[in-house]
Enzyme design. Structure first.
Site, short mmCIF file in Angstrom:
data_model
loop_
_atom_site.label_atom_id
_atom_site.label_comp_id
_atom_site.label_asym_id
_atom_site.label_seq_id
_atom_site.Cartn_x
_atom_site.Cartn_y
_atom_site.Cartn_z
N GLU A 133 -15.29 14.40 -74.82
CA GLU A 133 -14.80 14.95 -74.07
C GLU A 133 -13.85 13.43 -74.31
OE1 GLU A 133 -13.64 16.01 -70.84
OE2 GLU A 133 -12.42 13.21 -71.04
N CYS B 239 -16.49 -5.85 -53.20
CA CYS B 239 -17.75 -5.05 -53.68
C CYS B 239 -17.20 -5.33 -55.77
CB CYS B 239 -18.20 -4.19 -53.12
SG CYS B 239 -17.53 -2.64 -53.76
N ILE C 127 -10.18 21.22 -52.50
CA ILE C 127 -10.54 22.57 -51.56
C ILE C 127 -11.10 23.86 -52.38
CG2 ILE C 127 -9.31 24.68 -50.48
CD1 ILE C 127 -8.45 21.29 -49.31
N CYS D 108 -17.31 -1.18 -46.50
CA CYS D 108 -16.20 -0.47 -46.30
C CYS D 108 -16.94 0.78 -46.23
CB CYS D 108 -15.29 -0.36 -46.77
SG CYS D 108 -14.65 -1.57 -47.19
N LYS E 70 0.80 25.75 -54.04
CA LYS E 70 0.26 26.16 -52.66
C LYS E 70 0.85 25.23 -51.03
CE LYS E 70 -3.90 28.09 -54.30
NZ LYS E 70 -4.00 28.17 -55.37
N HIS F 186 -11.03 27.23 -52.42
CA HIS F 186 -9.91 28.12 -52.38
C HIS F 186 -10.65 29.54 -51.99
CE1 HIS F 186 -6.50 25.89 -52.23
NE2 HIS F 186 -7.16 25.56 -53.66
#
Lengths: 476, 416
Positions: free
Chosen positions: A35, A443, A51, A403, A253, A53
């Site tokens: 990578e 943080c 999403i 948070c 989309k 789909h």
């Protein structure tokens, strides 16, 4: 330096990691993932709509249609096994005029041809009852109940962890610049030396076309299609319970409004073709465009609670379909894996792993290690579970991110995972520390300190996201 | 899981929580606890090592840690129970406070009264919607201050500051003193939101230019920040094309506003004001939830800690009165913002009590008066050469002035 592996996977996005997992579970071969970034999920896999789909968008007969529908069916089981947040919340594609209506009728037809279950058209009155915050100008909508949402990067982390538990290795900051055939397979050229392998899989995202064109005579062309998003803080009541799409355009989309699995609201994306496939900046025009288009779906939208904006790059192949399969002898690929790539990845990985194993004749794996899901986040536990968590590990009693309510135990666990976090962003995406409304204001200093402790590095060596992105420049 | 009854639970051990605790104990509340999420009490003052604190309260200039140390010493003398490393997870409308710590695990306090004193947080980049890349080197001024003052680490060397809030101004000087080059302080508004003394002592004394009516429109750098684009803005705060200036820098500090931290209050059902982002309170600093009080920066963002302490002493005494059943009775009058005035606190008051009205001017007003009116009558007036949003206005109002008032009270700015 020269390295040898049986299978080299180029790219640690959702495709590379899903494939690494499948191969490491199914065969005894050595799997190495190279990578170019410092972590998995650093490209399109971390910056998309998240999403799953349903599968009505793609033209019947395309690879996109086939893999999308198959992948969507696999998601519930894959996410349950790996402990990845996934919710099948359904989606609506909203029509705002009669031209849109004919578009969604076509989508319905297409979806049915693709084998998508449960599709139907919902008329105005029912639609407004389903989603009261929707623009009342909506005429009707296509409902896709099997559409879902997932935390895309958390899926990749879980896939990578499971692959690593089963012996797959990850080589970060390693960009494969070229592929040269050898008598035994392939030689992958990197700045740090060559990687020799029996077979190679090119799933290098936006970088995959260059490698494809080195190994194949059928040239492909990828366009970097950027999508910009805004993220809103988690409201007490989500504005929509489903993913709300507008009608698709020729660029994609269209703009959506969707809850995320963590309760935020996601707005976007744009679709702009740009020259530099690494340019993940946002622009004033792009963000203004998102805000304007979102207001068609959600007139009451306000950016007052925005926590961040980001952009991601779709690797769009000019002919519009995925290019998947065998590119050359002992060389497989997934090129142009734009949307619905996230949805399709489990299906592609399963199918391609089988092909590779059969074709290369790798033997079966003897011992399979089950996944080690990270467990329920402290934030989502009941008070009883929280009490138990602190009793089990007192570090759960030390809150670091106020948070998102993330504990010190969770941050340390994110760093200690098989493919653990090594950067501030890596921690953020694995356990949500710094993901909230203060964006790490409180943080981040503590996260840097914990990273330095866990990795045995000085605080000044800690980066935000790898490379030269150091958080600090020196001591006083 | 432990359930503990407490007369008074104070959430936050910064200057507000400490003052509230001291006042409540001095008013006779024996059974109280202060819950503090950090390792030590003192709140944000711990990292504010510059001086200028305490001028009003003590008549001397203290550093932040010195100011906090006085309250901590007093709290210790009074034997207050301060629980550090303890984070409150939730507060409900029945005054049940759930908190967690390494040593005590998960605990639930059933409180007779609660004082909210959680302070505020800084607006981050995301809230501004500034486009560009998401490189390293973009920090809120307070995060940078923590790195420099508490960790001894430098976040960068060439700095642009967006926003002219006080922490940004203080950090301009601090970074300069540590050898960094501060290229500019960029403020969207035509005036600074910081204290005038900070503009003089932190920018002018170090020749750091202040660009009013300017903003950062682009953030560049693939890994670490490389440059920001600064543009002038028009009266509607839109960037003016052609005014682009590029500053090559490795650090952008944001000082673009503070937001009261009211997530706990909200979940407890406390009504919040859209103007202050803090609770709606009466003159006893009681919120819409009976027995729940708020003070300090969680109620509204103050300019000086001295006023935070003053307000919090009042909250501590009011909570003590409430617990003794001595809270003021009867109806309240509403206080409204008039022209040029933003976010008057308290928003409601009992007409038989003395009160101090506090607010920030909505803009810069020269040779102006603040006027308090009700039923068409003027009740109080305060004149000044200049009012600015950076400096709070405090206006005491005697109960006798309020006698017989039945309508809303309006506070407005009047320019001569």
């Amino acid at each position: 330096m020269q390295t040898y592996t049986d299978i080299l996977i180029i790219g640690a996005g959702v495709v590379g990691c899903a494939l690494a997992r499948e191969l490491s579970l199914r065969c005894a071969a050595d799997v190495l993932v190279a990578e170019r970034a410092c972590d998995v999920a650093e490209g399109a896999s971390k910056a998309n709509s998240g999403i799953v789909h349903a599968g009505f968008d793609a033209k019947p007969g395309t690879e996109k249609a086939r893999l999308n529908v198959m992948g969507a069916r696999m998601y519930p089981a894959v996410c349950a096994e790996l402990g990845v947040p996934y919710k099948q919340i359904g989606a609506l594609v909203v029509a705002f005029d009669e031209a849109d209506r004919s578009t969604i009728e076509k989508l319905l037809e297409q979806g049915e041809a693709n084998g998508v279950p449960g599709l139907r058209i919902v008329e105005h009155d029912e639609l407004m009852k389903m989603e009261p915050n929707l623009n009342p100008a909506a005429v009707c909508a296509l409902e896709a109940p099997t559409s879902g949402i997932v935390s895309p990067y958390e899926l990749v982390y879980a896939l990578a962890d499971h692959a690593a538990l089963n012996g797959a290795e990850f080589l970060f900051d390693t960009e494969v610049q070229g592929l040269i055939p050898t008598a035994e397979g392939w030689r992958a050229v990197t700045a740090d030396g060559d990687i020799l392998c029996r077979c190679v899989v090119n799933c290098a995202g936006i970088g995959s076309a260059v490698l494809h064109n080195q190994v194949s005579d059928r040239k492909v062309e990828l366009v970097a299609r950027r999508g910009q998003y805004d993220v809103l803080d988690h409201p007490e009541q989500p504005p929509f319970t489903r993913t709300m799409f507008q009608c698709p355009t020729k660029m994609g989309k269209g703009v959506l409004v969707s809850p995320t699995v963590h309760g935020n609201v996601l707005l976007g994306p744009t679709a702009e073709d740009i020259p530099d496939g690494r340019d993940v900046s946002t622009t004033a025009e792009g963000l203004a465009n998102v805000a304007e288009k979102v207001k068609l779906t959600w007139p009451g939208m306000s950016l007052r609670t925005a926590v961040t904006n980001f952009s991601g790059i779709r690797a769009h192949e000019v002919n519009g379909d995925f290019i998947v399969g065998k590119a050359a002898p002992h060389c497989w690929e997934a090129v142009g894996f734009e949307s619905p790539g996230l949805t399709s990845s489990p299906a592609l990985a399963a199918e391609m792993a089988q092909e590779i194993i059969a074709s290369e004749g790798f033997g079966p794996k003897e011992k399979i290690v089950p996944p080690q899901p990270k467990g329920k986040p402290f934030n989502e536990m009941t008070p009883e579970e929280q009490a138990e968590a602190v009793a089990r590990d007192p570090m759960n009693g030390q809150l670091i991110c106020r948070c998102e309510v993330v504990t010190e135990a969770e941050i340390r666990a994110a760093i200690r995972r098989p493919v653990g976090a090594r950067t501030v962003d890596g921690v953020k995406r694995r356990c949500r520390a710094g993901m909230g409304r203060c964006q790490g204001g409180f943080c981040a200093p503590r996260v840097v300190e914990i990273l330095a402790e866990e990795l045995g590095l000085p605080m000044t060596a800690i980066t935000k996201g790898g490379g030269e992105s150091r958080m600090l420049v020196g001591e006083i | 899981m432990n359930t503990i009854r407490k007369e008074l639970v104070i959430i936050g051990g910064g200057p507000a929580g400490l003052a509230a605790g001291i006042a409540a104990r001095e008013a006779g509340v024996e059974d109280l606890v202060i819950l503090e999420r950090e390792h030590e009490a003192g709140g944000i003052l711990r990292q504010c090592i510059h001086n200028g604190f305490g001028l009003h309260r003590y008549g001397e200039e203290l550093t932040g840690p010195e100011y906090a140390a006085r309250d901590i010493a007093k709290a210790e003398e009074l034997g207050l129970d301060i629980r550090c490393d303890t984070t409150v997870l939730s507060v409900d409308g029945d005054r049940r406070v759930t908190c967690v710590s390494r040593t005590d695990g998960l605990q639930i306090y059933e409180a007779g009264a609660i004082i909210l004193a959680m302070g505020c947080r800084e607006r981050p980049r995301g809230a501004l919607g500034t486009p560009g890349t998401r490189c390293a080197g973009v920090y809120t001024a307070g995060a940078a201050q923590k790195f420099v003052n508490l960790e001894g680490l430098m976040p960068g060397k060439r700095v642009v500051i967006l926003g002219s809030g006080d922490i940004g101004l203080i950090m301009a000087r601090r970074m300069t003193l540590q050898g960094a080059k501060v290229l500019a302080c960029v403020e969207l508004m035509p005036y600074s939101s910081g204290l005038n003394r900070n503009i003089v002592q932190c920018l002018q004394d170090y020749d750091i230019p202040l660009y009013l009516s300017h903003t950062v429109t682009d953030i560049r750098g693939r890994e670490r920040l490389e440059a920001v684009t600064v543009m002038e803005v028009d009266a509607k705060r839109r960037p003016i094309p052609g005014t682009e200036q590029v500053f090559e820098c490795d650090t952008l500090l944001l000082s673009v506003g503070l937001i009261p931290e009211n997530e706990l209050s909200q979940r407890a059902g406390v009504e919040l004001s859209p103007l202050t982002s803090g609770a709606v309170v009466d003159d006893t600093l009681q919120t819409s939830v009976p027995g729940v009080f708020a003070c300090g920066n969680v109620l509204h963002v103050h300019d000086l800690v001295d006023f935070v302490s003053d307000e919090s002493f009042r909250a501590g005494r009011a909570a003590a009165d409430y617990l003794k059943g001595q809270a003021p009775k009867g109806g309240t009058l509403a206080v409204r913002d008039g022209e040029g005035v933003r976010g008057v606190v308290p928003q409601k008051l009992h007409p038989d009590q003395d009160v101090t009205l506090m607010f920030r001017p909505a803009g810069v007003y020269k040779n102006a008066s603040v006027v308090v009116e009700a039923d068409g009558k003027e009740m109080a007036r305060k004149r000044a050469m200049i009012f600015t949003p950076g400096e709070m206005v405090a206006l005491p109002l005697k109960a006798e002035k309020l006698a017989g008032v039945t309508g809303d009270i309006t506070v407005r700015m009047e320019v001569r």
